[in-house]
Design a protein around this motif. Structure first.
Motif, short mmCIF file in Angstrom:
data_model
loop_
_atom_site.label_atom_id
_atom_site.label_comp_id
_atom_site.label_asym_id
_atom_site.label_seq_id
_atom_site.Cartn_x
_atom_site.Cartn_y
_atom_site.Cartn_z
N ALA A 38 0.82 -1.21 0.00
CA ALA A 38 0.00 0.00 0.00
C ALA A 38 0.86 1.26 0.00
O ALA A 38 0.59 2.20 -0.76
N PHE A 39 1.91 1.28 0.82
CA PHE A 39 2.77 2.47 0.85
C PHE A 39 3.51 2.66 -0.47
O PHE A 39 3.64 3.79 -0.95
N VAL A 40 3.99 1.58 -1.06
CA VAL A 40 4.64 1.69 -2.36
C VAL A 40 3.64 2.19 -3.40
O VAL A 40 3.94 3.08 -4.21
N SER A 41 2.43 1.64 -3.36
CA SER A 41 1.39 2.06 -4.30
C SER A 41 1.04 3.54 -4.12
O SER A 41 0.84 4.25 -5.10
N TRP A 42 0.97 4.00 -2.89
CA TRP A 42 0.70 5.42 -2.64
C TRP A 42 1.80 6.30 -3.21
O TRP A 42 1.54 7.37 -3.75
N GLY A 43 3.04 5.83 -3.07
CA GLY A 43 4.16 6.59 -3.65
C GLY A 43 4.07 6.69 -5.16
O GLY A 43 4.31 7.75 -5.74
N ILE A 44 3.70 5.59 -5.79
CA ILE A 44 3.53 5.60 -7.25
C ILE A 44 2.34 6.47 -7.63
O ILE A 44 2.39 7.23 -8.61
N ALA A 45 1.26 6.37 -6.85
CA ALA A 45 0.05 7.14 -7.16
C ALA A 45 0.29 8.65 -7.09
O ALA A 45 -0.39 9.41 -7.77
N LEU A 46 1.25 9.07 -6.27
CA LEU A 46 1.57 10.50 -6.21
C LEU A 46 1.93 11.02 -7.60
O LEU A 46 1.45 12.08 -8.03
N PHE A 47 2.73 10.26 -8.34
CA PHE A 47 3.12 10.68 -9.69
C PHE A 47 1.91 10.69 -10.62
O PHE A 47 1.81 11.53 -11.52
N GLU A 48 1.00 9.75 -10.39
CA GLU A 48 -0.23 9.72 -11.18
C GLU A 48 -1.01 11.02 -10.97
O GLU A 48 -1.46 11.64 -11.93
N TYR A 49 -1.16 11.43 -9.72
CA TYR A 49 -1.91 12.65 -9.44
C TYR A 49 -1.21 13.90 -9.95
O TYR A 49 -1.87 14.86 -10.35
N LEU A 50 0.12 13.89 -9.95
CA LEU A 50 0.85 15.05 -10.46
C LEU A 50 0.64 15.24 -11.95
O LEU A 50 0.85 16.33 -12.48
N LEU A 51 0.22 14.20 -12.64
CA LEU A 51 -0.12 14.30 -14.07
C LEU A 51 -1.63 14.44 -14.28
O LEU A 51 -2.08 15.21 -15.12
N GLN A 52 -2.40 13.69 -13.51
CA GLN A 52 -3.85 13.64 -13.72
C GLN A 52 -4.54 14.96 -13.39
O GLN A 52 -5.41 15.41 -14.14
N VAL A 53 -4.17 15.59 -12.30
CA VAL A 53 -4.84 16.83 -11.91
C VAL A 53 -4.63 17.94 -12.95
O VAL A 53 -5.61 18.53 -13.43
N PRO A 54 -3.39 18.23 -13.35
CA PRO A 54 -3.24 19.26 -14.39
C PRO A 54 -3.85 18.84 -15.73
O PRO A 54 -4.37 19.68 -16.47
#
Length: 117
Positions: A38-54
């Motif tokens: 879960a923690f590794v996935s959250w770390g990866i998901a951060l990069f997803e959000y940095l692209l998805q939101v903009p």
């Protein structure tokens, strides 16, 4: 470059990160506890959000929220199928074709006012 093209490119990259966040642990962290995964996935998901939101902010200038959601679903299936086949070693299923056709129908209905001008 048109805003919709930028949005699609950014959403595609964000979906690659999200697919790894959601399913990559099934292959790479299957022997670890779910908390580590879960923690590794959250770390990866951060990069997803940095692209998805903009990407969605840019896309919302030229498309509705519903249209952006359908675009994301098409991208999601397009990214997930190769991921499941090459990373998770799952076989191709004809259900992917049927799901893709259903999504094409959704694309038509969400964009018909632009298609049928």
């Amino acid at each position: 470059m048109p805003p919709l093209v930028i949005t699609i490119c950014m959403l595609t990259l964000s979906n690659v990160f999200m697919t790894f966040a959601w399913y990559g642990h099934l292959k790479y962290f299957h022997s670890r506890t779910w908390v580590i995964a879960a923690f590794v996935s959250w770390g990866i998901a951060l990069f997803e959000y940095l692209l998805q939101v903009p990407a969605n902010r840019i896309g919302y200038e030229v498309a509705s929220a519903g249209q952006l959601k359908i675009i994301q679903e098409v991208i999601s299936l397009t990214v997930f199928i190769p991921f499941s086949m090459y990373i998770l070693k799952e076989p191709f299923r004809t259900d992917y074709i049927w799901a893709g056709l259903c999504l094409l129908g959704a694309v038509f209905f969400m964009f018909r006012h632009k298609i049928m001008v």
